[in-house]
Design a protein around this motif. Structure first.
Motif, PDB file in Angstrom:
ATOM      1  N   ASN A   1      -5.855  -8.985   2.425  1.00 14.13           N
ATOM      2  CA  ASN A   1      -5.069  -8.672   2.626  1.00 14.13           C
ATOM      3  C   ASN A   1      -4.308  -8.167   1.252  1.00 14.13           C
ATOM      4  OD1 ASN A   1      -3.973  -9.053   5.902  1.00 14.13           O
ATOM      5  ND2 ASN A   1      -3.727 -11.582   4.956  1.00 14.13           N
ATOM      6  N   VAL A   2      -3.683  -7.366   1.264  1.00 17.73           N
ATOM      7  CA  VAL A   2      -3.669  -7.192   0.027  1.00 17.73           C
ATOM      8  C   VAL A   2      -2.230  -8.398  -0.767  1.00 17.73           C
ATOM      9  CG1 VAL A   2      -2.950  -5.416  -1.495  1.00 17.73           C
ATOM     10  CG2 VAL A   2      -3.664  -4.421   0.061  1.00 17.73           C
ATOM     11  N   SER A   3      -2.565  -8.755  -1.638  1.00 21.27           N
ATOM     12  CA  SER A   3      -1.952  -9.736  -3.014  1.00 21.27           C
ATOM     13  C   SER A   3      -0.278  -9.500  -3.100  1.00 21.27           C
ATOM     14  CB  SER A   3      -2.456 -10.499  -3.788  1.00 21.27           C
ATOM     15  OG  SER A   3      -1.836 -11.042  -4.639  1.00 21.27           O
ATOM     16  N   SER A   4       0.352  -9.834  -2.797  1.00 21.18           N
ATOM     17  CA  SER A   4       2.116  -9.787  -3.000  1.00 21.18           C
ATOM     18  C   SER A   4       1.783  -9.653  -4.130  1.00 21.18           C
ATOM     19  CB  SER A   4       2.306 -10.584  -2.719  1.00 21.18           C
ATOM     20  OG  SER A   4       2.301 -12.352  -3.314  1.00 21.18           O
ATOM     21  N   TYR A   5       1.652  -9.956  -5.151  1.00 23.23           N
ATOM     22  CA  TYR A   5       2.070 -10.604  -6.760  1.00 23.23           C
ATOM     23  C   TYR A   5       0.150  -8.159  -7.053  1.00 23.23           C
ATOM     24  CZ  TYR A   5      -1.561 -14.290  -6.492  1.00 23.23           C
ATOM     25  OH  TYR A   5      -2.989 -15.047  -5.864  1.00 23.23           O
ATOM     26  N   TYR A   6      -0.059  -7.897  -6.176  1.00 18.43           N
ATOM     27  CA  TYR A   6      -1.038  -7.092  -6.652  1.00 18.43           C
ATOM     28  C   TYR A   6      -0.415  -5.809  -7.947  1.00 18.43           C
ATOM     29  CZ  TYR A   6      -4.736  -2.965  -6.388  1.00 18.43           C
ATOM     30  OH  TYR A   6      -5.219  -1.754  -6.868  1.00 18.43           O
TER      31      TYR A   6
ATOM     32  N   PHE B   1      -8.776  -3.013  -4.328  1.00 22.66           N
ATOM     33  CA  PHE B   1      -7.677  -1.559  -4.854  1.00 22.66           C
ATOM     34  C   PHE B   1      -7.784  -0.957  -3.550  1.00 22.66           C
ATOM     35  CE2 PHE B   1      -9.207   3.053  -5.917  1.00 22.66           C
ATOM     36  CZ  PHE B   1      -8.518   3.401  -6.334  1.00 22.66           C
ATOM     37  N   CYS B   2      -9.272  -0.778  -2.551  1.00 23.89           N
ATOM     38  CA  CYS B   2      -9.926  -0.167  -1.459  1.00 23.89           C
ATOM     39  C   CYS B   2      -8.602  -0.855  -0.075  1.00 23.89           C
ATOM     40  CB  CYS B   2     -11.134  -0.491  -1.015  1.00 23.89           C
ATOM     41  SG  CYS B   2     -11.835   0.636  -2.153  1.00 23.89           S
ATOM     42  N   CYS B   3      -8.179  -2.060  -0.242  1.00 29.20           N
ATOM     43  CA  CYS B   3      -6.973  -2.840   0.651  1.00 29.20           C
ATOM     44  C   CYS B   3      -5.820  -2.302  -0.013  1.00 29.20           C
ATOM     45  CB  CYS B   3      -7.508  -3.802   0.826  1.00 29.20           C
ATOM     46  SG  CYS B   3      -9.111  -4.903   1.180  1.00 29.20           S
ATOM     47  N   LYS B   4      -5.431  -2.030  -1.151  1.00 28.66           N
ATOM     48  CA  LYS B   4      -4.434  -1.215  -1.428  1.00 28.66           C
ATOM     49  C   LYS B   4      -4.036   0.197  -0.731  1.00 28.66           C
ATOM     50  CE  LYS B   4      -0.138  -0.760  -4.141  1.00 28.66           C
ATOM     51  NZ  LYS B   4       1.222  -1.909  -3.292  1.00 28.66           N
ATOM     52  N   PHE B   5      -5.759   0.752  -1.261  1.00 22.38           N
ATOM     53  CA  PHE B   5      -5.176   2.261  -0.874  1.00 22.38           C
ATOM     54  C   PHE B   5      -5.082   2.340   0.281  1.00 22.38           C
ATOM     55  CE2 PHE B   5      -7.246   6.080   0.742  1.00 22.38           C
ATOM     56  CZ  PHE B   5      -6.804   7.065  -0.242  1.00 22.38           C
ATOM     57  N   ALA B   6      -5.944   1.783   1.543  1.00 13.68           N
ATOM     58  CA  ALA B   6      -5.613   1.939   2.859  1.00 13.68           C
ATOM     59  C   ALA B   6      -4.277   1.349   3.557  1.00 13.68           C
ATOM     60  CB  ALA B   6      -6.735   0.655   3.706  1.00 13.68           C
ATOM     61  N   GLN B   7      -3.720   0.249   2.735  1.00 13.87           N
ATOM     62  CA  GLN B   7      -2.383  -0.090   3.464  1.00 13.87           C
ATOM     63  C   GLN B   7      -1.466   1.165   2.654  1.00 13.87           C
ATOM     64  OE1 GLN B   7      -0.504  -4.283   2.502  1.00 13.87           O
ATOM     65  NE2 GLN B   7       0.175  -3.346   0.465  1.00 13.87           N
TER      66      GLN B   7
END
Length: 863
Positions: free
Chosen positions: A71-76, A118-124
């Protein structure tokens, strides 16, 4: 594991494919309508209609499958620019249009640099642009097969790799595939690509060679570390610091992030440690060092629960590096062994700008020095009454090469890949292979512009301080690092390598500093170990505590030349005193090496304008030389000429004049030397400086011109002695009259360019040439340009020479003179009063307490 995620989004599962197609058409028509009327219609009703239509369209979601490894961290935080750039590069807004080729992009960098997040954030962020988003573990063939088997289950096909790939290839809707952790250089990542023209693939890897698989835009992003503010924001967010963040809080966070090299994973762990109250934000630097000390010293499980958590937290940051390290240890091939040895050596250098050239030179220079000595011995003519006179530097180099033990003895600690022996010759391709392996593993990053390598600060620390590494092993590899540095430079470079050697001495300065720092730390730990539990006697020679012998003297002398070349006089002096004490105790002062090292040290005193100390030591050296060589030997005369220059600097003009004149007269009639020789012209140049002090400008110009022409004919236009003589001549001639100012300025501008390019912006010769340029510009009323030179040069002089160095004081005096010429009298007075303080001249004054330069500055102040 794919099975750990929801099988599909239920809200999407109830919507038919037809409805999804209608939704796509509706969105397209809304966007077309918006574009066609934008700027021509100002209607609240129409805006409300569009918003309502968009709201209806948003209920129909495209994404059906969403599988990411975390999961993307809440503080990304951070990488926002790259997220937007990647969205544009991959054409996400056009993802539903037909593709003509598979789109791929690579994210490579160190472990812990945030590639996967980074990739997970991009996907989200772009979830609704893809019908399916999938993930596979690319760390090995087996893990990738297992991941594809899970994708096959999702697609309702056979649970194996081939079936899953065929299913992805046949899907008409847009899909995104993340191939994560494709780090192993032995794994061909192309085997993980589904066939066909469809789909978007993101690859995360430590292996930079995988960059070639990117097809869109630049093809890859290289993740090294976060920006300073991004890293500090991430740390504060991970530590759940309440907003708004105060300035002091941000500053503490920046310091903590800097220690961690701005690496995202390490920064997050630091935030968690602060959140769990293992330390405060302001205490984090001390906590980090204490943790390393605990990791280094502990060999058993840590009993305290709080400490155990801290230990695990810190260790998790380094776990990926440890796996690579152990992987290299487990292999039995030369390339892996070489790579591991280089990694250990590099961990004692500075972490950046490890140039390939100096690594290679460490292997080749000992043989080059031997061949050069043999060639010169063969070319020497027999039955000479006197040998050719040597400068202090050549005398020192000759002694060091012949008397101190060369760094080529059997059993010397050196990586196997850098040995160059008859039975084991050095091969450059073997060195390149080991470095390439470390780069593919993500432990090094290469910089093509200067053919250099660097390690991330956390990798650098981890390799050096692994818990399994004993203090004895650290001492071994620290000594190996010192040996590599010492062998990379010459005492006296062969002619073909002179410029390269001067350059490399400047480049390896930070590495020498690091090695010496670690030697001091090991020495302190060695003393502690010796007093508490003893020390293997066979290892004591590797530590700084070991008695100062021939090997240590060699390395210390070479390191002093590095400091001397870089303008760090005090550090050069410190090391040369150690060598002098060693030589005097073994061979005595009345010996060739004793005379050489004492003369070198006296010149370092003189460079620092400590003229009284330099003159006193040089008189001693002159007595030693007369006793050892004889009164008319070229070496004795050279020492006499050096003493004259020091007397001139201390305004003992009568002594200086007599010494230089005697040297010129004797050298001019000496067999094998004569009037047209480098040593004779050096004495003539020194005499010109004395005449200038006597204010006999015409004679000074005549002598300086003779010296410059002599050097030009003997040494060529680019030799350092020729260039310095040209600078001195332009300085004198420039003030001969207004007609000479502009020609002198053009000459000096060329010299400033040359010195800056060859020696760097802050080298003493560069600073001296800029001061000369400023003086000419003041005379030409170019005050703004002169002031710019002072603003840049004076801080550099204070950093490198010292605030009370004669050169620094002279620069300030000319700045005051510039103010006076402009009518800024109060500013000029302030500068002059500061420069004229007695304590600034304590080390350069005569016995009567005065100095001619101080008197000259006084004349400026009263004009």
């Amino acid at each position: 594991m794919l099975g750990h995620h929801a099988a599909e989004d239920m809200a999407v599962g109830k919507i038919s494919e037809d409805l999804q197609h209608h939704k796509i058409k509706l969105e397209s028509k809304i966007n077309s309508l918006r574009s066609s009327i934008r700027g021509s219609v100002d209607s609240n009703d129409f805006t409300e209609f569009l918003d309502s239509a968009n709201a209806v369209a948003s209920l129909v979601r495209l994404n059906k499958h969403f599988y990411m490894p975390q999961n993307v961290s809440s503080y990304y935080t951070g990488r926002q620019r790259q997220l937007e750039e990647l969205k544009t590069t991959l054409g996400v807004l056009k993802s539903r249009e037909r593709q003509h080729h598979q789109r791929r992009f690579v994210i490579h960098g160190l472990g812990g640099s945030g590639k996967t997040q980074f990739c997970c954030k991009f996907a989200q962020d772009n979830r609704e642009s893809f019908w399916g988003i999938f993930w596979i573990d690319g760390s090995s063939y087996e893990n990738a097969k297992h991941s594809y088997a899970e994708i096959g289950k999702v697609g309702g096909v056979e649970s194996n790799e081939n079936a899953a790939k065929n299913w992805l290839s046949s899907i008409q809707q847009p899909w995104l595939l993340l191939i994560d952790n494709a780090d192993d250089p032995d794994v061909d990542v192309t085997q993980f690509f589904p066939g066909g023209e469809g789909g978007v693939i993101l690859i995360t890897t430590r292996n930079p060679t995988n960059r070639r698989h990117g097809t869109e835009g630049s093809g890859f992003f290289h993740f090294e570390n976060l920006e300073v503010d991004e890293a500090s924001d991430l740390l504060l967010a991970a530590a759940v610091f309440p907003r708004p963040w105060e300035i002091a809080t941000r500053e503490y966070a920046r310091k903590a992030a800097q220690i961690l090299g701005y690496l995202p994973l390490a920064v997050i762990h630091a935030g968690k440690a602060i959140l769990e109250r293992l330390c405060s934000l302001s205490e984090y630097p001390d906590y980090y060092q204490r943790t390393w000390d605990r990791i280094r010293r502990s060999r058993s499980r840590i009993s305290s629960r709080g400490h155990e958590n801290a230990h695990k937290s810190d260790m998790s940051v380094y776990s990926s590096y440890e796996m690579i390290y152990l992987g290299l240890e487990s292999k039995d091939d030369f390339e892996s062994k070489d790579a591991l040895e280089l990694l250990k050596v590099f961990s004692f250098f500075h972490w950046e700008n490890i140039e390939f050239e100096f690594i290679k030179n460490a292997a080749l220079n000992p043989r080059r020095e031997q061949e050069d000595r043999r060639a010169k011995k063969r070319s020497e003519k027999p039955n000479k009454t006197h040998s050719v006179p040597k400068t202090w530097k050549k005398t020192f180099e000759g002694w060091a090469t012949s008397v101190i033990e060369p760094l080529t003895r059997p059993g010397l600690v050196l990586p196997a890949v850098l040995r160059d022996e008859d039975d084991q010759p050095f091969y450059e391709y073997r060195l390149r292979g080991a470095l390439s392996l470390l780069e593919r593993l993500g432990m090094l990053t290469s910089h093509a512009e200067n053919d250099s390598y660097w390690m991330h600060p956390l990798v650098h620390t981890w390799v050096r301080q692994r818990p399994e590494t004993s203090t004895a092993e650290q001492a071994l590899w620290c000594q190996a690092a010192a040996t590599v540095l010492a062998q990379s430079i010459f005492f006296k470079p062969p002619d073909a390598y002179t410029l390269q050697d001067d350059y490399l001495k400047r480049q390896i300065y930070p590495h020498v500093e690091n090695v010496r720092k670690f030697q001091a730390e090991l020495n302190a730990r060695f003393e502690e170990n010796l007093s508490t539990r003893g020390w293997p006697w066979s290892m004591t020679w590797l530590t700084p505590r070991a008695s100062f012998g021939r090997l240590q003297a060699t390395q210390t002398a070479k390191f002093s030349l590095v400091y001397l070349n870089c303008g760090y006089w005090a550090k050069a002096e410190e090391l040369q005193i150690q060598v002098k004490d060693f030589v005097f105790s073994r061979l005595g002062p009345e010996s060739e090496p004793g005379i050489a090292i004492a003369l070198l040290l006296s010149n370092v005193y003189a460079i620092q304008t400590r003229n009284n100390e330099a003159r006193e030591l040089q008189y001693q050296v002159l007595r030693y030389a007369k006793s050892f060589y004889g009164p008319k030997h070229p070496t004795t005369l050279h020492i006499m000429d050096t003493l004259g220059a020091t007397c001139n600097m201390g305004t003992r003009l009568r002594e200086a004049n007599q010494l230089h004149q005697e040297v010129i007269d004797t050298l001019s009639t000496l067999e094998g030397i004569g009037p047209n020789h480098e040593s004779t012209w050096t004495a003539v140049e020194n005499l010109a400086k004395v005449k200038l002090r006597y204010l006999d400008t015409e004679l000074a110009i005549d002598l300086q011109s003779q010296a410059y022409e002599g050097f030009l004919n003997l040494l060529g236009p680019k030799h350092p002695k020729t260039l310095v003589a040209q600078l001195d001549l332009a300085d004198i001639v420039g003030f001969r009259g207004e007609d000479h100012l502009e020609p002198s300025l053009r000459t000096i501008e060329e010299l400033v360019y040359h010195f800056t390019k060859k020696l760097g912006r802050e080298h003493p010769l560069t600073l001296r040439s800029k001061l000369t340029m400023a003086k000419i510009k003041i005379a030409l009323n170019m005050f703004e340009e002169a002031e710019e030179l002072f603003r840049e040069g004076l801080p550099a002089a204070e950093r490198n020479l010292g605030a009370n160095h004669l050169g620094t004081l002279t620069g300030h005096a000319w700045r005051g003179h510039s103010y006076w010429r402009q009518g800024r009298y109060s500013e000029a007075q302030s500068v002059f009063e500061d420069v004229m303080k007695k304590q600034n001249w304590e080390r350069t004054k005569r016995a009567d307490g005065e100095h001619s330069d101080r008197g000259e500055i006084y004349r400026y102040s009263v004009q």
